[in-house]
Design an enzyme around this catalytic site. Structure first.
Site, PDB file in Angstrom:
ATOM      1  N   ARG A 115       0.841  -1.222   0.000  1.00  0.00           N
ATOM      2  CA  ARG A 115       0.000   0.000   0.000  1.00  0.00           C
ATOM      3  C   ARG A 115       0.869   1.263   0.000  1.00  0.00           C
ATOM      4  O   ARG A 115       0.566   2.242   0.691  1.00  0.00           O
ATOM      5  CB  ARG A 115      -0.928   0.025   1.217  1.00  0.00           C
ATOM      6  CG  ARG A 115      -1.934  -1.085   1.278  1.00  0.00           C
ATOM      7  CD  ARG A 115      -2.932  -1.027   0.122  1.00  0.00           C
ATOM      8  NE  ARG A 115      -4.022  -1.957   0.337  1.00  0.00           N
ATOM      9  CZ  ARG A 115      -3.974  -3.254   0.017  1.00  0.00           C
ATOM     10  NH1 ARG A 115      -2.885  -3.756  -0.532  1.00  0.00           N
ATOM     11  NH2 ARG A 115      -5.016  -4.035   0.228  1.00  0.00           N
ATOM     12  N   GLU A 121      -4.187   3.718   6.466  1.00  0.00           N
ATOM     13  CA  GLU A 121      -3.974   3.570   5.029  1.00  0.00           C
ATOM     14  C   GLU A 121      -4.363   4.844   4.265  1.00  0.00           C
ATOM     15  O   GLU A 121      -3.613   5.315   3.432  1.00  0.00           O
ATOM     16  CB  GLU A 121      -4.794   2.367   4.537  1.00  0.00           C
ATOM     17  CG  GLU A 121      -4.136   1.633   3.398  1.00  0.00           C
ATOM     18  CD  GLU A 121      -5.076   0.633   2.751  1.00  0.00           C
ATOM     19  OE1 GLU A 121      -5.857   1.042   1.878  1.00  0.00           O
ATOM     20  OE2 GLU A 121      -5.022  -0.543   3.123  1.00  0.00           O
ATOM     21  N   SER A 144     -10.093  -0.659   3.828  1.00  0.00           N
ATOM     22  CA  SER A 144      -9.340  -0.900   5.063  1.00  0.00           C
ATOM     23  C   SER A 144      -8.795   0.421   5.569  1.00  0.00           C
ATOM     24  O   SER A 144      -8.163   1.156   4.807  1.00  0.00           O
ATOM     25  CB  SER A 144      -8.152  -1.826   4.805  1.00  0.00           C
ATOM     26  OG  SER A 144      -8.585  -3.053   4.292  1.00  0.00           O
TER      27      SER A 144
HETATM   28  N1  EPU Z   1     -10.655 -10.597  11.065  1.00  0.00           N
HETATM   29  C1  EPU Z   1     -11.330 -10.671  12.253  1.00  0.00           C
HETATM   30  N2  EPU Z   1     -12.246  -9.697  12.550  1.00  0.00           N
HETATM   31  C2  EPU Z   1     -12.512  -8.661  11.697  1.00  0.00           C
HETATM   32  C3  EPU Z   1     -11.815  -8.589  10.483  1.00  0.00           C
HETATM   33  C4  EPU Z   1     -10.890  -9.567  10.190  1.00  0.00           C
HETATM   34  O1  EPU Z   1     -11.126 -11.565  13.035  1.00  0.00           O
HETATM   35  O2  EPU Z   1     -13.339  -7.817  12.043  1.00  0.00           O
HETATM   36  C5  EPU Z   1      -9.660 -11.639  10.733  1.00  0.00           C
HETATM   37  C6  EPU Z   1     -10.307 -12.832  10.069  1.00  0.00           C
HETATM   38  O3  EPU Z   1      -9.723 -13.994  10.590  1.00  0.00           O
HETATM   39  C7  EPU Z   1      -9.896 -12.700   8.620  1.00  0.00           C
HETATM   40  C8  EPU Z   1      -8.568 -11.989   8.712  1.00  0.00           C
HETATM   41  O4  EPU Z   1      -8.702 -11.118   9.846  1.00  0.00           O
HETATM   42  O5  EPU Z   1      -9.758 -13.957   8.025  1.00  0.00           O
HETATM   43  C9  EPU Z   1      -8.222 -11.168   7.486  1.00  0.00           C
HETATM   44  O6  EPU Z   1      -9.355 -10.410   7.063  1.00  0.00           O
HETATM   45  P1  EPU Z   1      -9.693 -10.221   5.501  1.00  0.00           P
HETATM   46  O7  EPU Z   1      -9.546 -11.508   4.776  1.00  0.00           O
HETATM   47  O8  EPU Z   1     -10.994  -9.492   5.420  1.00  0.00           O
HETATM   48  O9  EPU Z   1      -8.515  -9.324   4.971  1.00  0.00           O
HETATM   49  P2  EPU Z   1      -7.802  -8.055   5.588  1.00  0.00           P
HETATM   50  O10 EPU Z   1      -6.417  -8.433   5.978  1.00  0.00           O
HETATM   51  O11 EPU Z   1      -8.657  -7.428   6.633  1.00  0.00           O
HETATM   52  C10 EPU Z   1      -6.733  -7.247   3.347  1.00  0.00           C
HETATM   53  C11 EPU Z   1      -6.642  -5.955   2.604  1.00  0.00           C
HETATM   54  C12 EPU Z   1      -7.924  -5.689   1.828  1.00  0.00           C
HETATM   55  C13 EPU Z   1      -8.120  -6.815   0.842  1.00  0.00           C
HETATM   56  C14 EPU Z   1      -8.175  -8.148   1.606  1.00  0.00           C
HETATM   57  C15 EPU Z   1      -8.188  -9.329   0.672  1.00  0.00           C
HETATM   58  C16 EPU Z   1      -5.150  -4.522   3.857  1.00  0.00           C
HETATM   59  C17 EPU Z   1      -5.010  -3.350   4.782  1.00  0.00           C
HETATM   60  N3  EPU Z   1      -6.379  -4.873   3.539  1.00  0.00           N
HETATM   61  O12 EPU Z   1      -7.764  -7.090   4.319  1.00  0.00           O
HETATM   62  O13 EPU Z   1      -7.748  -4.468   1.115  1.00  0.00           O
HETATM   63  O14 EPU Z   1      -9.305  -6.635   0.086  1.00  0.00           O
HETATM   64  O15 EPU Z   1      -6.998  -8.307   2.436  1.00  0.00           O
HETATM   65  O16 EPU Z   1      -6.948  -9.466   0.041  1.00  0.00           O
HETATM   66  O17 EPU Z   1      -4.132  -5.101   3.438  1.00  0.00           O
HETATM   67  C18 EPU Z   1      -8.071  -2.106   1.230  1.00  0.00           C
HETATM   68  O18 EPU Z   1      -6.850  -1.990   1.209  1.00  0.00           O
HETATM   69  O19 EPU Z   1      -8.835  -1.102   1.286  1.00  0.00           O
HETATM   70  C19 EPU Z   1      -8.658  -3.437   1.246  1.00  0.00           C
HETATM   71  C20 EPU Z   1      -9.970  -3.626   1.367  1.00  0.00           C
END
Ligand code: EPU
Length: 349
Positions: A164, A345, A249
Site C-alpha cells: 500500500r 492507510e 481498510s
Molecule cells: N478478522 C477478524 N475480525 C474482523 C476482520 C478480520 O477476526 O473484524 C480476521 C479474520 O480472521 C480474517 C482476517 O482477519 O480472516 C483477514 O481479514 P480479511 O480476509 O478481510 O482481509 P484483511 O487483511 O482485513 C486485506 C486488505 C484488503 C483486501 C483483503 C483481501 C489490507 C489493509 N487490507 O484485508 O484491502 O481486500 O486483504 O486481500 O491489506 C483495502 O486496502 O482497502 C482493502 C480492502
C-alpha cells in the site's frame, strides 16, 4: 480546462464527508495541465490531486487548488504471445477497467475487481487484494511534473512500490534535484500501462477464493469466474461506499518479527497471522481491532463496520474529525493491549 469555485466534495470522496474545495479544476487531458500551468495564478497555487477520492479523509474545506483527474481512454497497445499490454487514462474507473480487460479476453486483473477508485490512484497506493498487487501487473505510467510541466515515464522500480505504498505517497523534497525520492503533491498521473501475462493462470492462493472454487466444483476456472467470486466475497464483507461511506481498510496490516509474533501468540493464542516470504509475520489488523471490542462502536457518526473491523464507516453526516478521533482511539487500544502501532492507510487531508 474547467475551473469551478466552492465545489462540494461529498460526491468526490467515498467516505461521503461534507467539505468544499475553494477552487477545483477538472483535468481531462494533458493539454489541460499545460493550460493550467500557463496560468500564473493557478501555477503558483498549492495543489491537491484528486482521483476517485476512495482513500482520503477530509477534515475540512480544501484550500489547495483541487485537480480532479478525469482523463479517459482505454486501449490495447500490445497483444503478443506472452502478454497483452493495455493502457488506460488516469480518470477511468478501476473496476470498469478490470471488467473491460476481461471482455477483451485478457485475464490478470480479476483478483482486483471491485476496488473503488480510479486507474490513476491504483499505483499511488499499490492497490492489492486476494494475493495480487498492482505492482504484479504494472508496466509503466506517464505523469506530469506539476512544477515544471514536464511529462515523464516511470517503470515499476522507479515507482518504488511497497505494501500500500509508492513514491507518490511520500512528500516531495524541496528543489529540483530530488525527483524520484517523493512525488506526493508534485506529480499528476496521466495514464497507466498494465502487462497481463499469457497464458493466464488463476491466482487462488487466498482461502476465501479457494473455498469459492471448491463450492463451484470448478477444476479449471475462467478469469470471469474468479472475477465473480472476488465480487461476491467483497460484497459480503465490505460496505458499498455508495450506500455506507468508507475508504476500505482503514489501517495497514502490521508486520512483526517471528520473535515478537511468538511472544504475542503466547499471550493471545487466537491471533490471525501469516508468515511472509521475507521471514516477517503479518498480523490481521481487523482481528486486533475486533479483539479490542471495536466492531459496531462509534464516535459521533463515524463507526466501525459490523462485518469487518478494519473498515471505518460514515453512518451519516460524520466529519473527518470524528473519523480521525475514532481511528486514534482504536490505535490507542490496540497499542495498549498488543503493543502494536497501527498505521492508517488513507491520506488525511
Ligand atoms: N478478522 C477478524 N475480525 C474482523 C476482520 C478480520 O477476526 O473484524 C480476521 C479474520 O480472521 C480474517 C482476517 O482477519 O480472516 C483477514 O481479514 P480479511 O480476509 O478481510 O482481509 P484483511 O487483511 O482485513 C486485506 C486488505 C484488503 C483486501 C483483503 C483481501 C489490507 C489493509 N487490507 O484485508 O484491502 O481486500 O486483504 O486481500 O491489506 C483495502 O486496502 O482497502 C482493502 C480492502
Amino acid at each position: 480546462m474547467i475551473v469551478e469555485q466552492n465545489v462540494a466534495l461529498a460526491p468526490h470522496n467515498s467516505f461521503g464527508i461534507v467539505a468544499k474545495a475553494r477552487e477545483l479544476v477538472r483535468v481531462r487531458s494533458e493539454a489541460d495541465v499545460v493550460q493550467l500551468l500557463a496560468d500564473p495564478r493557478l501555477a503558483a497555487s498549492p495543489k491537491f490531486v484528486l482521483g476517485g477520492g476512495s482513500n482520503i479523509v477530509l477534515t475540512g474545506d480544501v484550500r489547495s487548488l483541487v485537480l480532479k483527474v478525469e482523463i479517459a481512454g482505454r486501449r490495447v497497445i500490445e497483444d503478443g504471445p506472452r502478454a497483452a499490454v493495455i493502457e488506460a487514462g488516469a480518470g477511468e474507473n478501476w473496476h470498469e477497467l478490470v471488467d473491460w480487460t476481461l471482455a477483451q479476453g485478457f485475464g490478470g486483473l480479476e483478483n482486483l475487481a471491485l476496488i473503488p477508485g480510479t486507474v490513476g490512484a491504483a499505483p499511488v497506493q499499490n492497490i492489492g487484494a486476494y494475493g495480487v498487487e498492482l505492482q504484479d501487473r504494472f508496466e509503466s505510467l506517464d505523469a506530469v511534473d506539476l512544477r515544471s510541466g514536464r511529462v515523464f515515464t516511470l517503470d515499476a522500480r522507479q515507482c518504488a512500490f511497497g505494501y500500500r505504498d509508492s513514491v507518490f505517497k511520500h512528500a516531495a523534497p524541496q528543489g529540483e534535484a530530488g525527483r524520484g525520492m517523493g512525488l506526493a503533491g508534485r506529480a499528476l498521473i496521466l495514464r497507466v500501462r498494465l502487462r497481463l501475462p499469457k497464458p493466464w493462470r488463476p491466482e487462488l492462493g487466498y482461502m476465501d477464493l479457494e473455498r469459492k472454487r471448491a463450492e463451484a466444483g470448478a477444476e479449471r476456472p475462467t478469469a470471469r469466474q474468479v472475477f465473480d467470486w472476488v465480487c461476491a466475497i467483497r460484497r459480503a464483507k465490505l460496505p458499498d461506499p455508495r450506500v455506507l461511506g468508507n475508504a476500505g481498510s482503514f489501517f495497514k496490516n502490521p508486520t512483526v518479527t517471528p520473535e515478537q509474533c511468538t511472544d504475542i501468540i503466547a499471550r493471545e493464542p487466537g491471533i490471525v497471522h501469516y508468515p511472509m516470504p521475507d521471514g516477517s509475520v503479518k498480523l490481521a489488523a481487523g482481528w486486533l481491532i475486533d479483539a479490542c471490542g471495536w466492531k459496531g462502536k462509534s464516535v459521533g457518526n463515524a463507526g466501525v463496520y459490523e462485518k469487518q473491523a478494519l473498515v471505518l464507516v460514515n453512518r451519516g453526516g460524520a466529519t473527518g474529525g470524528e473519523v480521525v478521533t475514532l481511528a486514534r482511539a482504536i490505535q490507542t487500544s490496540v497499542y495498549e493491549r498488543f503493543g502494536i502501532r497501527l498505521e492508517p492507510e488513507p491520506v488525511v487531508v
